[in-house]
Design a protein around this motif. Structure first.
Motif, PDB file in Angstrom:
ATOM      1  N   UNK A 116       0.849  -1.194   0.000  1.00  0.00           N
ATOM      2  CA  UNK A 116       0.000   0.000   0.000  1.00  0.00           C
ATOM      3  C   UNK A 116       0.884   1.244   0.000  1.00  0.00           C
ATOM      4  N   UNK A 117       0.341   2.342  -0.491  1.00  0.00           N
ATOM      5  CA  UNK A 117       1.030   3.618  -0.440  1.00  0.00           C
ATOM      6  C   UNK A 117      -0.021   4.714  -0.519  1.00  0.00           C
ATOM      7  N   UNK A 118       0.403   5.953  -0.408  1.00  0.00           N
ATOM      8  CA  UNK A 118      -0.533   7.079  -0.450  1.00  0.00           C
ATOM      9  C   UNK A 118      -0.044   8.144  -1.426  1.00  0.00           C
ATOM     10  N   UNK A 119      -1.001   8.744  -2.129  1.00  0.00           N
ATOM     11  CA  UNK A 119      -0.729   9.876  -3.011  1.00  0.00           C
ATOM     12  C   UNK A 119      -1.741  10.978  -2.724  1.00  0.00           C
ATOM     13  N   UNK A 120      -1.396  12.187  -3.131  1.00  0.00           N
ATOM     14  CA  UNK A 120      -2.262  13.331  -2.911  1.00  0.00           C
ATOM     15  C   UNK A 120      -3.639  13.127  -3.533  1.00  0.00           C
ATOM     16  N   UNK A 121      -4.689  13.325  -2.719  1.00  0.00           N
ATOM     17  CA  UNK A 121      -6.042  13.095  -3.199  1.00  0.00           C
ATOM     18  C   UNK A 121      -6.448  14.033  -4.323  1.00  0.00           C
ATOM     19  N   UNK A 171     -14.103  13.415  -1.767  1.00  0.00           N
ATOM     20  CA  UNK A 171     -13.947  12.995  -0.370  1.00  0.00           C
ATOM     21  C   UNK A 171     -15.134  12.178   0.132  1.00  0.00           C
ATOM     22  N   UNK A 172     -16.222  12.174  -0.628  1.00  0.00           N
ATOM     23  CA  UNK A 172     -17.366  11.337  -0.259  1.00  0.00           C
ATOM     24  C   UNK A 172     -17.073   9.857  -0.498  1.00  0.00           C
ATOM     25  N   UNK A 173     -16.148   9.588  -1.412  1.00  0.00           N
ATOM     26  CA  UNK A 173     -15.858   8.199  -1.768  1.00  0.00           C
ATOM     27  C   UNK A 173     -14.449   7.755  -1.390  1.00  0.00           C
ATOM     28  N   UNK A 174     -13.566   8.700  -1.020  1.00  0.00           N
ATOM     29  CA  UNK A 174     -12.214   8.366  -0.594  1.00  0.00           C
ATOM     30  C   UNK A 174     -11.783   9.309   0.519  1.00  0.00           C
ATOM     31  N   UNK A 175     -11.466   8.745   1.676  1.00  0.00           N
ATOM     32  CA  UNK A 175     -11.048   9.558   2.813  1.00  0.00           C
ATOM     33  C   UNK A 175      -9.576   9.926   2.683  1.00  0.00           C
ATOM     34  N   UNK A 176      -9.267  11.192   2.956  1.00  0.00           N
ATOM     35  CA  UNK A 176      -7.887  11.664   2.922  1.00  0.00           C
ATOM     36  C   UNK A 176      -7.333  11.759   4.339  1.00  0.00           C
ATOM     37  N   UNK A 189      -3.669  15.158   3.191  1.00  0.00           N
ATOM     38  CA  UNK A 189      -4.518  15.129   1.998  1.00  0.00           C
ATOM     39  C   UNK A 189      -4.200  13.953   1.078  1.00  0.00           C
ATOM     40  N   UNK A 190      -3.612  12.896   1.610  1.00  0.00           N
ATOM     41  CA  UNK A 190      -3.283  11.721   0.812  1.00  0.00           C
ATOM     42  C   UNK A 190      -4.363  10.650   0.971  1.00  0.00           C
ATOM     43  N   UNK A 191      -4.602   9.903  -0.096  1.00  0.00           N
ATOM     44  CA  UNK A 191      -5.510   8.767  -0.028  1.00  0.00           C
ATOM     45  C   UNK A 191      -4.712   7.477  -0.168  1.00  0.00           C
ATOM     46  N   UNK A 192      -5.225   6.412   0.437  1.00  0.00           N
ATOM     47  CA  UNK A 192      -4.521   5.123   0.389  1.00  0.00           C
ATOM     48  C   UNK A 192      -4.820   4.403  -0.914  1.00  0.00           C
ATOM     49  N   UNK A 193      -3.776   3.813  -1.476  1.00  0.00           N
ATOM     50  CA  UNK A 193      -3.870   3.081  -2.729  1.00  0.00           C
ATOM     51  C   UNK A 193      -3.178   1.728  -2.591  1.00  0.00           C
ATOM     52  N   UNK A 194      -3.662   0.758  -3.331  1.00  0.00           N
ATOM     53  CA  UNK A 194      -3.011  -0.549  -3.399  1.00  0.00           C
ATOM     54  C   UNK A 194      -2.078  -0.584  -4.606  1.00  0.00           C
ATOM     55  N   UNK A 195      -1.141  -1.515  -4.566  1.00  0.00           N
ATOM     56  CA  UNK A 195      -0.285  -1.796  -5.721  1.00  0.00           C
ATOM     57  C   UNK A 195      -0.587  -3.229  -6.151  1.00  0.00           C
ATOM     58  N   UNK A 196      -1.690  -3.403  -6.856  1.00  0.00           N
ATOM     59  CA  UNK A 196      -2.136  -4.741  -7.247  1.00  0.00           C
ATOM     60  C   UNK A 196      -1.441  -5.203  -8.522  1.00  0.00           C
ATOM     61  N   UNK A 197      -0.875  -6.387  -8.460  1.00  0.00           N
ATOM     62  CA  UNK A 197      -0.238  -7.021  -9.616  1.00  0.00           C
ATOM     63  C   UNK A 197      -1.034  -8.277  -9.955  1.00  0.00           C
TER      64      UNK A 197
END
Length: 281
Positions: free
Chosen positions: A15-20, A33-38, A42-50
């Motif tokens: 996982x990692x975070x980038x600016x929302x 922000x209704x669908x992704x919490x920062x 102001x970063x949102x969490x992201x997966x690194x799916x392979x």
């Protein structure tokens, strides 16, 4: 997941975070922000799916995630959380790096190609998958190796230049069949040479659309990242691809989705919505 002779496993490489704001472009924060919490930065969490794709003869890896070459400061900036990256995750599944014969990179941004290289015992950068050929669109390679002030932050030469040096790079052009049932599909916009992975078999079709639709929150057509080099091209690509995916009931496997990366599209009130699938592993 099965598509004819293809066995497809989701391999979450951390996982990692980038600016929302950057992740949603011109869409105001009051909406995204209704669908992704920062977080407080102001970063949102992201997966690194392979993806690990096997047909009984070949072992194919799609994407390599963020990699493990980050300094402590960089790990803090991006809030990187991983346990050995894609190599660690494959190892826990009993898959050795040497057994991977093909690596497909949708594009060469650091969060997709970062795990393509590692440091050897002498500190030299070498391909992480020593017996693999790495497939990249020629257009993407040209773009990644001729950077400007806007693009240079997303491309790190350490992630891909050793592939060319060691003769592991295969540059392709346009739509290409890798093996029966597995094709590479150009999806320009985020970068000019980004490609998706199309899988067909057993009467089913799935698409790994990379950063065309990075998360379920990006299904609405106008939700296009500020990171995109050519957002109007993304818009046209997205309308075309998602209309087909909706009509033909394709499964989508999303590269940065943290909760429900596998699902299909449905029409809801004249708009497309993502319907998670129970088949996520």
């Amino acid at each position: 997941m099965r598509f004819g002779d293809l066995r497809v496993d989701l391999v979450p490489a951390g996982r990692f975070r980038l600016d929302g704001g950057s992740m949603f472009g011109i869409v105001p924060k009051v909406l995204w922000s209704r669908v992704r919490a920062a977080d407080e930065k102001n970063r949102i969490e992201l997966a690194a799916n392979c993806l690990l794709i096997r047909d009984g003869r070949r072992n194919i890896l799609v994407e390599t995630g963020m990699g493990e070459k980050w300094s402590e400061k960089e790990r803090e900036i991006y809030a990187v959380r991983s346990e050995g990256g894609v190599l660690g995750e494959l190892g826990r599944r009993g898959v050795e790096a040497a057994s991977i014969d093909t690596v497909i990179l949708t594009h060469l941004h650091f969060d997709h190609a970062g795990g393509s290289t590692i440091s050897d015992a002498e500190g030299r950068l070498v391909p992480a998958f020593p017996n693999a050929t790495y497939w990249v669109q020629a257009t993407e390679w040209e773009f990644a190796t001729h950077l400007n002030e806007r693009t240079r932050a997303s491309y790190l030469a350490r992630d891909f230049e050793p592939l060319q040096r060691d003769g592991r790079l295969r540059l392709i052009e346009g739509e290409v069949e890798v093996i029966p049932g597995l094709s590479l599909l150009p999806l320009p916009g985020h970068t000019p040479g980004m490609q998706g992975i199309l899988m067909k078999g057993g009467g089913r079709t799935a698409l790994f659309p990379a950063d065309l639709v990075p998360t379920t929150a990006h299904v609405p057509i106008p939700y296009i990242m500020g990171f995109d080099s050519f957002p109007l091209t993304t818009l046209e690509t997205k309308k075309r691809i998602l209309a087909t995916a909706l009509r033909e009931r394709w499964q989508l496997i999303l590269v940065h989705e943290t909760e429900h990366p596998v699902g299909t599209l449905r029409e809801e009130g004249g708009r497309m919505a993502f319907e998670p699938s129970v088949e996520e592993r």
